[in-house]
Design a protein around this motif. Structure first.
Motif, PDB file in Angstrom:
ATOM      1  N   TYR A 150       0.860  -1.188   0.000  1.00 21.72           N
ATOM      2  CA  TYR A 150       0.000   0.000   0.000  1.00 21.72           C
ATOM      3  C   TYR A 150       0.894   1.235   0.000  1.00 21.72           C
ATOM      4  CZ  TYR A 150      -4.377   2.499   0.858  1.00 21.72           C
ATOM      5  OH  TYR A 150      -5.485   3.290   0.721  1.00 21.72           O
ATOM      6  N   VAL A 175      -0.915  -0.773  -4.218  1.00 22.08           N
ATOM      7  CA  VAL A 175      -2.218  -0.134  -4.008  1.00 22.08           C
ATOM      8  C   VAL A 175      -1.948   1.318  -3.645  1.00 22.08           C
ATOM      9  CG1 VAL A 175      -4.401  -0.183  -2.754  1.00 22.08           C
ATOM     10  CG2 VAL A 175      -3.132  -2.309  -3.118  1.00 22.08           C
ATOM     11  N   ARG A 194      -8.117   0.768  -4.156  1.00 20.13           N
ATOM     12  CA  ARG A 194      -8.512   0.034  -2.965  1.00 20.13           C
ATOM     13  C   ARG A 194      -9.689  -0.903  -3.266  1.00 20.13           C
ATOM     14  NH1 ARG A 194      -9.514   2.836   2.878  1.00 20.13           N
ATOM     15  NH2 ARG A 194      -7.707   4.038   2.147  1.00 20.13           N
ATOM     16  N   VAL A 209      -1.458  -7.088   3.586  1.00 19.78           N
ATOM     17  CA  VAL A 209      -1.189  -5.769   3.021  1.00 19.78           C
ATOM     18  C   VAL A 209      -0.060  -5.121   3.822  1.00 19.78           C
ATOM     19  CG1 VAL A 209      -2.123  -3.489   2.517  1.00 19.78           C
ATOM     20  CG2 VAL A 209      -3.583  -5.492   2.264  1.00 19.78           C
TER      21      VAL A 209
END
Length: 625
Positions: A150, A175, A194, A209
């Motif tokens: 992320y 992400v 997302r 994640v």
């Protein structure tokens, strides 16, 4: 072939890369000469250039070594590493011109000018091809956890580079909330939204994640963490930039927003070559294979490359679940996986399994371990924990098993409950058996509380927080030693490698953790606040409800203080006094009689008399200090 090259020593890889680059020099020269064939006679040109094919590769060796052309790791080959290749190409041009001039060779100047760029193209092509093969091999690794990063910024790119060399995690996608980055490719990996991440998690394509946003404020980080946790996957976070300065690298500094983050200390590095050597090619039985510890033992054992792994559990569902999880991993590592239903108290069943699977090593993780339940079911608790251990150990000894490792607990030290007393009696029975064992080596591993295991305090607190509270704390001063599931399993495996017979192994787990502080940290990590007198508008209240039957304020790991070192500085071997054969036989006979009579009162009296240090814990708050 690629696996063989990957596992070569670093010096051998350097020599191979140097040889490839030196080989590319005459190849580049030949291609440059071929481009001149339309204007010059090929045979005359090749004859004139023959000295170059001999001199340039020889002279190029010290030049390449000086530049460090062979010391660039393929997995880390990036744009800035191409500068060395460009410098090497310019050196080839200069060497060709100089050799041509000194030897007076009749060769067009264009040959020297072309040789450099051709060498650079070949050099970069070989390096890029090698890097892509390694990345493909790394991304295709069986058993590696699929993760999403992320944040597609600088920290995310650096984390990706680190993870591509990691054996535990496999990066799948970036992400990022920045719409302009979505659908783009960064460092060879796509960036998604997302919403797309949520779909991937639901399909099982992403299991974890990793938050690569070290500059984000703590409140925003908590909010993002909470939102991602609701997707149903694990969430780990990088430390802040100030914390990174003190660390060793991005991959090693990942701090999980999971039970591991509550440890209160750094995880102990238990990765040692002794483990792989002790279990490679062996036939291993794990009892309680479907439990928290047993299942983690299975996962780690398979990576050691045993010949056969036999899983035993009395729970059909637990055995089915772990065998299904392990099947692909076992096939990938060439391990024969055997599943067996049965009870460790069944002597004939255990003897049959030992003979059938020709077991070399037994890792005994089967036990009733929940203190309140065993306190209410003391007869079954002692039957399973004591006689299940003894039955399996005797079957192992009769079958000529090489090593038997018992998973014990810190609650066995001066116990205040039947569960701890049953494990202490199991330890004594194993030590007694060792005195009459000529072949089998028996050893014990004493655990602290295992973070995240079934029935532990972490899942309980998590469910209470999810329900909006309150968190129920038995006492404000209660402390416990904690270890992660991976540490617990690795400690068992190392005990099997270090065992000499009758050993008691414990892990240096640092200072005990105050459970009240643990509860507060768990609330804060979810982005909520504790409700108390100073913060009446907080989110989660912590209530003190009193010690449960058999519960201690403080746990201990050792009965005495006679400690011996092991090859690992964080693992200790304790020498503790056992009972004589006659004393042990008397205790076993008395316990069998009480169990046969279903007399719980007699059983408790036997425990109070026979288990050194056993005492009944106080349950009133006013009486506990």
């Amino acid at each position: 072939m690629l696996d063989y090259l990957v596992h070569l020593p670093r010096s051998a890889k350097h020599h191979i890369l140097l040889a490839i680059d030196v080989f590319l020099v005459p190849v580049s020269l030949l291609i440059a000469l071929a481009l001149m064939f339309d204007t010059v006679s090929p045979s005359a040109l090749l004859w004139s250039a023959l000295p170059l094919f001999i001199v340039i590769p020889i002279v190029a060796v010290p030049v390449f070594l000086r530049i460090g052309l062979n010391r660039i790791k393929l997995m880390a080959f990036e744009l800035h590493d191409m500068r060395r290749g460009a410098i090497a190409a310019l050196s080839i041009v200069g060497l060709t011109f100089a050799t041509t001039f000194i030897l007076g060779l009749d060769i067009p100047h264009a040959v020297a000018l072309l040789t450099g760029p051709i060498f650079l193209l070949l050099h970069l092509g070989i390096r890029t091809l090698g890097r892509n093969l390694l990345v493909r091999r790394s991304n295709g690794g069986v058993g590696r956890l699929p993760v999403a990063i992320y944040g597609a910024g600088t920290a995310g790119v650096q984390l990706l580079a680190a993870l591509r060399q990691d054996l535990q995690m496999r990066p799948i996608t970036f992400v990022d909330d920045n719409v302009t980055l979505q659908t783009m490719t960064v460092s060879g990996m796509s960036v998604c939204s997302r919403a797309h991440l949520e779909a991937m998690v639901k399909r099982g394509d992403i299991k974890r994640v990793l938050l690569a946003m070290p500059s984000v404020s703590e409140p925003k980080m908590r909010r993002i963490t909470q939102e991602l946790s609701e997707l149903g996957c694990e969430v780990h976070a990088l430390p802040t930039y100030s914390e990174l300065v003190e660390g060793t690298g991005l991959a090693s500094n990942l701090r999980p927003v999971t039970p591991d983050r509550l440890l209160g200390r750094d995880k102990v590095d238990l990765e040692t070559p002794e483990v792989a050597r002790a279990y490679a090619g062996r036939r291993i039985l794990i009892t309680g294979a479907g439990g928290s510890i047993g299942s983690e033992l299975c996962r780690q054992i398979i990576l050691c490359g045993p010949q056969r792994l036999t899983l035993l559990d009395h729970s059909e569902y637990a055995l089915y679940t772990i065998s299904r999880e392990l099947k692909q991993l076992a096939d990938a590592n060439g391990v024969e996986l055997v599943t067996r239903l049965g009870s460790v108290c069944d002597r004939e069943r255990m003897s049959h399994i030992m003979r059938e699977s020709e077991i070399d090593i037994v890792l005994f993780a089967a036990a009733y371990k929940h203190v309140p339940l065993v306190e209410e079911n003391e007869i079954e608790g002692l039957r399973n924990n004591l006689f299940g251990t003894l039955t399996t150990a005797e079957a192992a000894q009769q079958a000529g098993v090489e090593r038997f490792i018992l998973v014990s607990t810190d609650k066995a030290v001066r116990p205040t409950n039947i569960m701890g007393a049953s494990k202490r009696l199991a330890e004594l029975a194993i030590q007694d058996l060792q005195t009459r064992s000529k072949g089998t080596k028996f050893a014990m591993v004493r655990f602290g509380n295992v973070l995240g295991s079934s029935g532990s305090v972490i899942p309980l607190f998590q469910s209470q927080i999810a329900a909006g509270g309150p968190i129920t704390l038995t006492h404000e001063k209660i402390t416990r030693y904690f270890m992660t599931i991976s540490e617990a399993a690795r400690l068992v495996l190392l005990a099997g490698a270090y065992a000499t017979g009758g050993d008691v192994f414990v892990l240096d787990m640092g200072a005990p953790v105050n459970i009240s502080d643990l509860a507060r940290r768990m609330v804060e990590l979810t982005g909520l606040s504790v409700k108390d007198d100073e913060h009446p508008h907080g989110d989660i209240e912590i209530q003190t409800v009193g010690l449960r039957p058999g519960e201690k304020l403080y746990e201990e790991l050792l009965i005495g203080d006679n400690m011996l070192p092991t090859p690992h500085e964080k693992i200790m071997r304790a020498e503790e006094r056992g009972l004589s054969e006659i004393e042990m036989a008397r205790i076993l006979k008395q316990v069998r009689t009480a169990i046969a009579a279903n007399d719980a009162q007699m059983l408790r009296l036997i425990v109070e008399t026979c288990v050194d240090g056993y005492h009944v814990a106080e349950t009133g708050l006013d009486d506990v200090v």
